[in-house]
Write a protein that holds these residues in place. Structure first.
Motif, PDB file in Angstrom:
ATOM      1  N   TRP A   3      54.177  63.611  48.285  1.00  0.00           N
ATOM      2  CA  TRP A   3      53.865  62.375  49.000  1.00  0.00           C
ATOM      3  C   TRP A   3      53.294  62.722  50.370  1.00  0.00           C
ATOM      4  O   TRP A   3      53.939  63.394  51.167  1.00  0.00           O
ATOM      5  N   GLY A   4      52.073  62.289  50.637  1.00  0.00           N
ATOM      6  CA  GLY A   4      51.456  62.608  51.913  1.00  0.00           C
ATOM      7  C   GLY A   4      51.267  64.096  52.147  1.00  0.00           C
ATOM      8  O   GLY A   4      51.292  64.549  53.288  1.00  0.00           O
ATOM      9  N   ARG A   5      51.116  64.873  51.064  1.00  0.00           N
ATOM     10  CA  ARG A   5      50.970  66.336  51.124  1.00  0.00           C
ATOM     11  C   ARG A   5      52.228  67.008  51.693  1.00  0.00           C
ATOM     12  O   ARG A   5      52.166  68.129  52.224  1.00  0.00           O
TER      13      ARG A   5
ATOM     14  N   TYR B 132      39.102  67.860  48.654  1.00  0.00           N
ATOM     15  CA  TYR B 132      38.340  68.026  49.901  1.00  0.00           C
ATOM     16  C   TYR B 132      39.166  68.854  50.892  1.00  0.00           C
ATOM     17  O   TYR B 132      40.406  68.859  50.835  1.00  0.00           O
ATOM     18  N   PRO B 133      38.525  69.556  51.838  1.00  0.00           N
ATOM     19  CA  PRO B 133      39.270  70.240  52.903  1.00  0.00           C
ATOM     20  C   PRO B 133      40.218  69.271  53.616  1.00  0.00           C
ATOM     21  O   PRO B 133      39.855  68.126  53.907  1.00  0.00           O
ATOM     22  N   GLY B 134      41.438  69.727  53.851  1.00  0.00           N
ATOM     23  CA  GLY B 134      42.413  68.893  54.526  1.00  0.00           C
ATOM     24  C   GLY B 134      43.117  67.909  53.616  1.00  0.00           C
ATOM     25  O   GLY B 134      43.906  67.089  54.086  1.00  0.00           O
ATOM     26  N   THR B 135      42.857  67.978  52.297  1.00  0.00           N
ATOM     27  CA  THR B 135      43.536  67.109  51.345  1.00  0.00           C
ATOM     28  C   THR B 135      44.109  67.962  50.220  1.00  0.00           C
ATOM     29  O   THR B 135      43.689  69.099  50.004  1.00  0.00           O
TER      30      THR B 135
ATOM     31  N   TRP C 229      40.302  59.207  48.218  1.00  0.00           N
ATOM     32  CA  TRP C 229      41.102  59.797  49.295  1.00  0.00           C
ATOM     33  C   TRP C 229      42.468  59.122  49.381  1.00  0.00           C
ATOM     34  O   TRP C 229      42.631  57.945  49.070  1.00  0.00           O
ATOM     35  N   GLY C 230      43.449  59.899  49.829  1.00  0.00           N
ATOM     36  CA  GLY C 230      44.751  59.374  50.221  1.00  0.00           C
ATOM     37  C   GLY C 230      45.607  58.880  49.066  1.00  0.00           C
ATOM     38  O   GLY C 230      45.729  59.527  48.027  1.00  0.00           O
ATOM     39  N   PHE C 231      46.206  57.717  49.250  1.00  0.00           N
ATOM     40  CA  PHE C 231      47.107  57.161  48.247  1.00  0.00           C
ATOM     41  C   PHE C 231      46.369  56.898  46.943  1.00  0.00           C
ATOM     42  O   PHE C 231      46.914  57.106  45.854  1.00  0.00           O
ATOM     43  N   GLU C 232      45.114  56.470  47.045  1.00  0.00           N
ATOM     44  CA  GLU C 232      44.316  56.236  45.836  1.00  0.00           C
ATOM     45  C   GLU C 232      44.121  57.538  45.067  1.00  0.00           C
ATOM     46  O   GLU C 232      44.151  57.553  43.829  1.00  0.00           O
TER      47      GLU C 232
ATOM     48  N   GLY D  80      37.145  77.138  50.605  1.00  0.00           N
ATOM     49  CA  GLY D  80      38.425  76.799  51.221  1.00  0.00           C
ATOM     50  C   GLY D  80      39.258  75.809  50.445  1.00  0.00           C
ATOM     51  O   GLY D  80      40.174  75.200  50.996  1.00  0.00           O
ATOM     52  N   THR D  81      38.980  75.658  49.154  1.00  0.00           N
ATOM     53  CA  THR D  81      39.758  74.712  48.357  1.00  0.00           C
ATOM     54  C   THR D  81      39.970  75.270  46.960  1.00  0.00           C
ATOM     55  O   THR D  81      39.314  76.229  46.536  1.00  0.00           O
ATOM     56  N   PHE D  82      40.901  74.651  46.241  1.00  0.00           N
ATOM     57  CA  PHE D  82      41.113  74.971  44.837  1.00  0.00           C
ATOM     58  C   PHE D  82      40.409  73.937  43.967  1.00  0.00           C
ATOM     59  O   PHE D  82      40.273  72.772  44.336  1.00  0.00           O
TER      60      PHE D  82
END
Length: 618
Positions: A353-355, A85-88, A55-58, A31-33
């Motif tokens: 930014w923020g997906r 990761y899934p959802g990112t 994760w996230g901004f980092e 489920g990811t690239f």
């Protein structure tokens, strides 16, 4: 640490290859690239590297770092894989509440399995950053168990030692970012773990609250390299705790971390640290001897796909020498309207930014509109063009990247096309449209400028961008500003200079003198007005969106009068100001308005195209 030349491989500074590098090969799994960087060095190594992301901004700030490290490792014959990761990032989303830390760990395992398969079964080193470093440390023994050729090393860069402390740090960091954006407190995300528009899944956050990575049992025979931030004692304490439990531990300082994570638009890659880590990995790999099979090379795979109920996404390499990377998002139903080119902002990766670009692409697909998000050269996952300056923002060389994307549209029968971009992405979209007639519409959000003076130093401009006059007026009377002044957290000299520049500009523009005082101002004004005239003649539909108090409005007022009143002479242009929004259009209401404007533009341009029934490539 000795240079690579003193031990096993090439001198770091001598790796610059005059040939154009291709982007890494896209793969899809779980489920990811992922991006598989093939070994292209002078000799093959008996090892591969799996990058385990933060994760996230980092993650936004380190995404380019991982690409650079992968390219340097490839030059020494070491293949690698990096993933989301899934959802990112570009990965698929799961139903709300379905994403857990365990699912992220399963994705790490799936990535390792794929890398072993692609790399011919050679031993693998884990290179993790932030939360990814701690997951790698926690999972190492299980990942190595039962493998004929298991792990051969682990690099932990800026690792997380305590999940609870990490979440508290994220909360503080998020507040600093929101304050820097002047985001209205009422519009900030509440009740969730979030930073820079990224929302951590509750199933991950809830486990992290109880996670103590210092209690992990390290792999006893695995060489570990801890890259510690000197100002964070917890990094060194974690490394010492692992050594006390029998791990083979080396430690180096993380030089340049703060400059990298300040903000993506002015981030500086920590090249001294990159050299040290690459050197360590190469030396560990060299000690393993030659692999049994031949060197893993690029297999020529140029695309990979993922599907959901409403859309199909194709990650691809494109352009001359396959030098660029992007993702085409197409509806599963019949395509409608024009295809949308989502032009990236600054050095943000193509996910946005923020997906935001991922969410935008998938929402557009739900209503039948195809879109393409990509990284320009030297941004995110697209390698630089040899011989060009490191700074690519507001450079004419980026037009070649947009042209490559439009060439891909043409080859796939996706035209007509419109472009959408925010800030510097809006500038690039606008400038490209003046040069390429295949763009028939524009939706620009908070575009900083419509013409960039080549004599203007981009690096200096990005570091001292003033705020709008209305923002200064609002901030100067707030209690938080006075507290920051007392704590000497405000560069008073720079703030006063910027305030003076903006105030002077507002007065001169109000008197209609600002565009005539200097030769540079006259050229700037003439270029902007000429560009708008050309686009009006071509009947290019233009939508301008600005957040209330955005600095870009000062440039609009400079060229088109107060409140942009002289834009009324262009029947192809409409402009709207969104009250209370920040520069990044972070709130859901701002994203909704941006989506609606892009959707309407795509439908409008598509209905006017001579090819009334666009061909579907789904």
């Amino acid at each position: 640490m000795a240079s690579i030349a003193d031990r096993a491989g090439l001198v770091f500074g001598a790796r610059q290859d005059p040939r154009q590098k291709s982007a890494a090969a896209p793969v899809s799994f779980a489920g990811t690239f992922g991006l598989l960087q093939a070994a292209d060095g002078l000799s093959s190594r008996n090892a591969a590297v799996l990058f385990v992301p933060p994760w996230g901004f980092e993650e936004m700030c380190t995404h380019k770092l991982f690409r650079i490290m992968a390219e340097e490792l490839a030059a020494d014959g070491i293949a690698s894989l990096r993933f989301d990761y899934p959802g990112t990032g570009d990965a698929l989303d799961e139903p709300k509440g379905a994403i857990t830390l365990e699912i992220w760990q399963e994705t790490v395992t799936a990535a390792l399995t794929l890398l072993r398969e692609k790399a011919g079964g050679v031993p693998v080193m884990l290179v993790g950053h932030g939360l990814g470093a701690s997951l790698a440390l926690q999972m190492a023994q299980a990942l190595d168990a039962g493998q004929e050729s298991g792990l051969c090393g682990l690099v932990a860069m800026a690792p997380v030692s305590s999940g609870r402390s990490y979440l508290r740090e994220l909360q503080f960091w998020a507040q600093v970012i929101d304050d820097g954006l002047s985001l209205d407190p009422a519009l900030r995300l509440r009740g969730v773990t979030a930073i820079g528009g990224h929302i951590m899944p509750e199933g991950v956050a809830s486990v992290l609250k109880k996670s103590d990575f210092a209690s992990a049992v390290p792999h006893p025979s695995l060489p570990h390299l801890f890259v510690n931030r000197s100002e964070r004692p917890s990094d060194k304490l974690l490394a010492e705790a692992m050594a006390a439990k029998g791990a083979r531990v080396e430690m180096i300082d993380y030089t340049g971390f703060d400059a990298m994570v300040a903000q993506p638009s002015v981030a500086q890659m920590p090249m001294a640290t990159v050299e040290a880590v690459v050197s360590w990995v190469v030396c560990r790999a060299a000690a393993l001897g030659k692999p049994d099979s031949g060197m893993v090379s690029d297999d020529g795979q140029d695309s990979a796909s993922l599907e959901a109920d409403e859309f199909r996404e194709t990650a691809m390499r494109f352009g001359r020498d396959k030098r660029l990377y992007g993702i085409l998002c197409e509806p599963r139903t019949e395509r409608r309207g024009a295809v949308v080119l989502l032009v990236g902002t600054a050095y943000d990766r193509h996910a946005g930014w923020g997906r935001a670009n991922v969410a935008m692409a998938r929402r557009l697909a739900e209503v039948g509109i195809a879109s393409f998000r990509f990284d320009a050269a030297n941004v995110g996952d697209s390698p630089p063009v040899p011989g060009l300056p490191e700074q690519v923002l507001y450079a004419e060389t980026q037009y070649d990247d947009v042209e490559a994307a439009l060439n891909m549209f043409e080859a796939r029968h996706l035209l007509p096309a419109v472009a959408a971009g925010r800030c510097s992405g809006g500038y690039l979209a606008f400038s490209s449209c003046t040069k390429d007639h295949r763009l028939a519409g524009l939706c620009l959000a908070n575009a900083y400028a419509f013409y960039w003076d080549p004599a203007c130093d981009v690096d200096v401009a990005l570091r001292v961008v003033p705020r709008s006059l209305d923002t200064y007026t609002k901030l100067i009377f707030t209690g938080s500003t006075f507290r920051r002044l007392l704590r000497r957290e405000v560069d008073v000299k720079n703030a006063a200079r910027n305030f003076g520049r903006v105030m002077t500009g507002r007065i001169l523009n109000g008197l209609q003198f600002g565009n005539w005082l200097t030769a540079r101002a006259r050229v700037n004004h003439a270029q902007v007005r000429a560009a708008f005239a050309r686009l009006a003649k071509r009947k290019v539909k233009i939508t301008l969106l600005y957040s209330e108090n955005d600095i870009g409005l000062e440039h609009v007022y400079q060229h088109f009068g107060s409140n942009g009143r002289r834009l009324a002479r262009y029947s192809n242009v409409k402009m709207a100001v969104l009250p209370g929004m920040d520069h990044n259009l972070s709130p859901a209401s701002a994203q909704q308005r941006y989506f609606e404007e892009i959707r309407n533009l795509a439908f409008s341009v598509g209905s006017c195209a001579s090819d009334a029934k666009p061909k579907s490539t789904a």
